[in-house]
Design a protein around this motif. Structure first.
Motif, PDB file in Angstrom:
ATOM      1  N   TYR A   1      37.970  27.343  50.461  1.00 19.75           N
ATOM      2  CA  TYR A   1      39.331  26.800  50.407  1.00 19.75           C
ATOM      3  C   TYR A   1      39.344  25.355  49.922  1.00 19.75           C
ATOM      4  N   HIS A   2      38.229  24.915  49.356  1.00 21.36           N
ATOM      5  CA  HIS A   2      38.158  23.562  48.795  1.00 21.36           C
ATOM      6  C   HIS A   2      39.246  23.394  47.723  1.00 21.36           C
ATOM      7  N   PRO A   3      39.861  22.208  47.636  1.00 24.42           N
ATOM      8  CA  PRO A   3      40.942  21.990  46.659  1.00 24.42           C
ATOM      9  C   PRO A   3      40.552  22.300  45.213  1.00 24.42           C
ATOM     10  N   ARG A   4      39.251  22.260  44.917  1.00 21.66           N
ATOM     11  CA  ARG A   4      38.846  22.547  43.546  1.00 21.66           C
ATOM     12  C   ARG A   4      38.735  24.047  43.263  1.00 21.66           C
ATOM     13  N   VAL A   5      38.791  24.873  44.291  1.00 20.82           N
ATOM     14  CA  VAL A   5      38.742  26.324  44.092  1.00 20.82           C
ATOM     15  C   VAL A   5      40.172  26.802  43.831  1.00 20.82           C
ATOM     16  N   THR A   6      40.610  26.668  42.603  1.00 19.31           N
ATOM     17  CA  THR A   6      41.989  27.011  42.223  1.00 19.31           C
ATOM     18  C   THR A   6      41.971  28.313  41.434  1.00 19.31           C
ATOM     19  N   LEU A   7      42.516  29.356  42.030  1.00 21.22           N
ATOM     20  CA  LEU A   7      42.471  30.683  41.439  1.00 21.22           C
ATOM     21  C   LEU A   7      43.879  31.200  41.152  1.00 21.22           C
ATOM     22  N   GLY A   8      43.982  31.931  40.057  1.00 18.96           N
ATOM     23  CA  GLY A   8      45.218  32.633  39.758  1.00 18.96           C
ATOM     24  C   GLY A   8      44.957  34.123  39.820  1.00 18.96           C
ATOM     25  N   TYR A   9      45.958  34.884  40.235  1.00 16.23           N
ATOM     26  CA  TYR A   9      45.791  36.336  40.302  1.00 16.23           C
ATOM     27  C   TYR A   9      47.072  37.040  39.871  1.00 16.23           C
ATOM     28  N   ASP A  10      46.997  37.819  38.820  1.00 13.98           N
ATOM     29  CA  ASP A  10      48.095  38.671  38.358  1.00 13.98           C
ATOM     30  C   ASP A  10      49.403  37.897  38.187  1.00 13.98           C
ATOM     31  N   ASP A  11      49.288  36.696  37.631  1.00 12.16           N
ATOM     32  CA  ASP A  11      50.491  35.856  37.509  1.00 12.16           C
ATOM     33  C   ASP A  11      50.615  35.189  36.137  1.00 12.16           C
ATOM     34  N   PHE A  12      49.837  35.661  35.152  1.00  9.17           N
ATOM     35  CA  PHE A  12      49.854  34.981  33.852  1.00  9.17           C
ATOM     36  C   PHE A  12      49.792  36.026  32.745  1.00  9.17           C
ATOM     37  N   LEU A  13      48.695  36.170  32.073  1.00  5.64           N
ATOM     38  CA  LEU A  13      48.596  37.129  30.975  1.00  5.64           C
ATOM     39  C   LEU A  13      48.308  38.526  31.505  1.00  5.64           C
ATOM     40  N   LYS A  14      48.985  39.510  30.941  1.00  2.75           N
ATOM     41  CA  LYS A  14      48.817  40.910  31.345  1.00  2.75           C
ATOM     42  C   LYS A  14      48.060  41.623  30.225  1.00  2.75           C
ATOM     43  N   VAL A  15      46.741  41.602  30.307  1.00  7.42           N
ATOM     44  CA  VAL A  15      45.909  42.158  29.250  1.00  7.42           C
ATOM     45  C   VAL A  15      45.359  43.514  29.689  1.00  7.42           C
ATOM     46  N   PRO A  16      45.646  44.570  28.923  1.00  4.82           N
ATOM     47  CA  PRO A  16      45.101  45.887  29.279  1.00  4.82           C
ATOM     48  C   PRO A  16      43.583  45.832  29.451  1.00  4.82           C
ATOM     49  N   PHE A  17      43.074  46.646  30.339  1.00  4.87           N
ATOM     50  CA  PHE A  17      41.653  46.760  30.686  1.00  4.87           C
ATOM     51  C   PHE A  17      41.141  45.606  31.553  1.00  4.87           C
ATOM     52  N   MET A  18      41.965  44.582  31.762  1.00  3.28           N
ATOM     53  CA  MET A  18      41.474  43.386  32.460  1.00  3.28           C
ATOM     54  C   MET A  18      41.980  43.297  33.905  1.00  3.28           C
ATOM     55  N   ASN A  19      42.560  44.394  34.425  1.00  4.61           N
ATOM     56  CA  ASN A  19      43.169  44.353  35.754  1.00  4.61           C
ATOM     57  C   ASN A  19      42.191  43.980  36.852  1.00  4.61           C
ATOM     58  N   ASP A  20      40.968  44.487  36.781  1.00  2.77           N
ATOM     59  CA  ASP A  20      39.996  44.242  37.841  1.00  2.77           C
ATOM     60  C   ASP A  20      38.844  43.386  37.338  1.00  2.77           C
ATOM     61  N   VAL A  21      39.147  42.526  36.376  1.00  4.49           N
ATOM     62  CA  VAL A  21      38.105  41.713  35.752  1.00  4.49           C
ATOM     63  C   VAL A  21      38.337  40.235  36.044  1.00  4.49           C
ATOM     64  N   ILE A  22      37.259  39.573  36.472  1.00  2.00           N
ATOM     65  CA  ILE A  22      37.255  38.115  36.594  1.00  2.00           C
ATOM     66  C   ILE A  22      36.479  37.581  35.397  1.00  2.00           C
ATOM     67  N   THR A  23      37.088  36.701  34.640  1.00  2.00           N
ATOM     68  CA  THR A  23      36.409  36.143  33.476  1.00  2.00           C
ATOM     69  C   THR A  23      35.836  34.774  33.826  1.00  2.00           C
ATOM     70  N   ASP A  24      34.568  34.574  33.510  1.00  2.00           N
ATOM     71  CA  ASP A  24      33.963  33.243  33.641  1.00  2.00           C
ATOM     72  C   ASP A  24      32.912  33.099  32.568  1.00  2.00           C
ATOM     73  N   THR A  25      33.141  32.209  31.645  1.00  2.29           N
ATOM     74  CA  THR A  25      32.247  32.067  30.496  1.00  2.29           C
ATOM     75  C   THR A  25      31.083  31.128  30.780  1.00  2.29           C
ATOM     76  N   HIS A  26      31.107  30.460  31.917  1.00  5.41           N
ATOM     77  CA  HIS A  26      30.036  29.508  32.242  1.00  5.41           C
ATOM     78  C   HIS A  26      29.427  29.856  33.594  1.00  5.41           C
ATOM     79  N   TYR A  27      29.200  31.137  33.793  1.00  2.00           N
ATOM     80  CA  TYR A  27      28.759  31.654  35.084  1.00  2.00           C
ATOM     81  C   TYR A  27      27.458  31.009  35.547  1.00  2.00           C
ATOM     82  N   ASP A  28      26.471  30.935  34.662  1.00  2.00           N
ATOM     83  CA  ASP A  28      25.177  30.361  35.022  1.00  2.00           C
ATOM     84  C   ASP A  28      25.032  28.906  34.594  1.00  2.00           C
ATOM     85  N   ASP A  29      25.348  28.627  33.323  1.00  2.00           N
ATOM     86  CA  ASP A  29      24.942  27.319  32.799  1.00  2.00           C
ATOM     87  C   ASP A  29      25.725  26.163  33.406  1.00  2.00           C
ATOM     88  N   ARG A  30      26.860  26.443  34.014  1.00  2.00           N
ATOM     89  CA  ARG A  30      27.594  25.362  34.698  1.00  2.00           C
ATOM     90  C   ARG A  30      27.680  25.640  36.205  1.00  2.00           C
TER      91      ARG A  30
END
Length: 203
Positions: free
Chosen positions: A170-199
């Protein structure tokens, strides 16, 4: 061709006349750093010779020549909009270009710029209409991919490391959005993170 307005900057390459093609839907997710040319060719081919719009909140015209002439795929135009604020995202001319596109690409940068400028306004409506009604091709790299998932890290208060998030989810930097922005098919149960390891964001 460069057009500067207070709320956005436009970089236009190719034909200024809009065309309609037999485009196809597709989602292209790019991790960041350098682009994979084969994936970008696949993305451009979905436009079927039509118009590509690049949306970004920083940088300039880096995608214009790459998309228009470097990959060997014939398209009608590439228009990059560097959006400076909410007014730029809601500008009628920008929204018309988004509606007329056959493919839309989100550049990298800071994903909160996209959340701040595009979410809960006419741009969000235009993008979701493009994705789900027109069924154009959509894609993004780094921050531009981060916003494609139904669940996403918004980076509203900056980046966060695993140690911080795991010590206090619940740290202030943990800011998450859920089902409130872009509605992209196939992405309903997907979390996108492009810097999973390197950052160090896997936590």
């Amino acid at each position: 061709q460069l057009l500067v307005a207070q709320n956005y900057t436009e970089y236009a390459t190719g034909s200024a006349t809009d065309i309609t093609t037999n485009h196809q839907f597709g989602v292209c997710m790019m991790g960041g750093a350098s682009e994979n040319d084969d994936a970008m060719i696949w993305f451009l081919e979905k436009a079927n010779g039509g118009d590509v719009v690049v949306l970004r909140a920083s940088g300039s015209d880096g995608y214009n020549d790459y998309f228009y002439s470097d990959l060997g795929v014939t398209i009608n135009s590439v228009t990059t909009f560097v959006i400076n604020n909410v007014a730029g995202a809601k500008d009628a001319y920008v929204l018309q270009k988004v509606a007329n596109a056959e493919a839309i690409w989100f550049a990298g940068g800071d994903q909160y710029d996209y959340v701040r400028c595009f979410k809960d306004n006419e741009m969000e409506t235009a993008l979701n209409n493009f994705i789900n009604v027109k069924k154009g091709a959509i894609g993004g790299t780094s921050a531009g991919m981060a916003i494609l998932g139904t669940s996403y890290f918004s980076a509203q208060n900056g980046t966060v490391t695993s140690a911080v998030a795991q010590a206090n989810p619940y740290h202030p930097r943990v800011t998450l959005g859920y089902d409130d922005f872009l509605k992209v098919p196939f992405m309903n149960d997907v979390i996108t993170d492009t810097h999973y390891d390197d950052r160090d964001q896997n936590g």
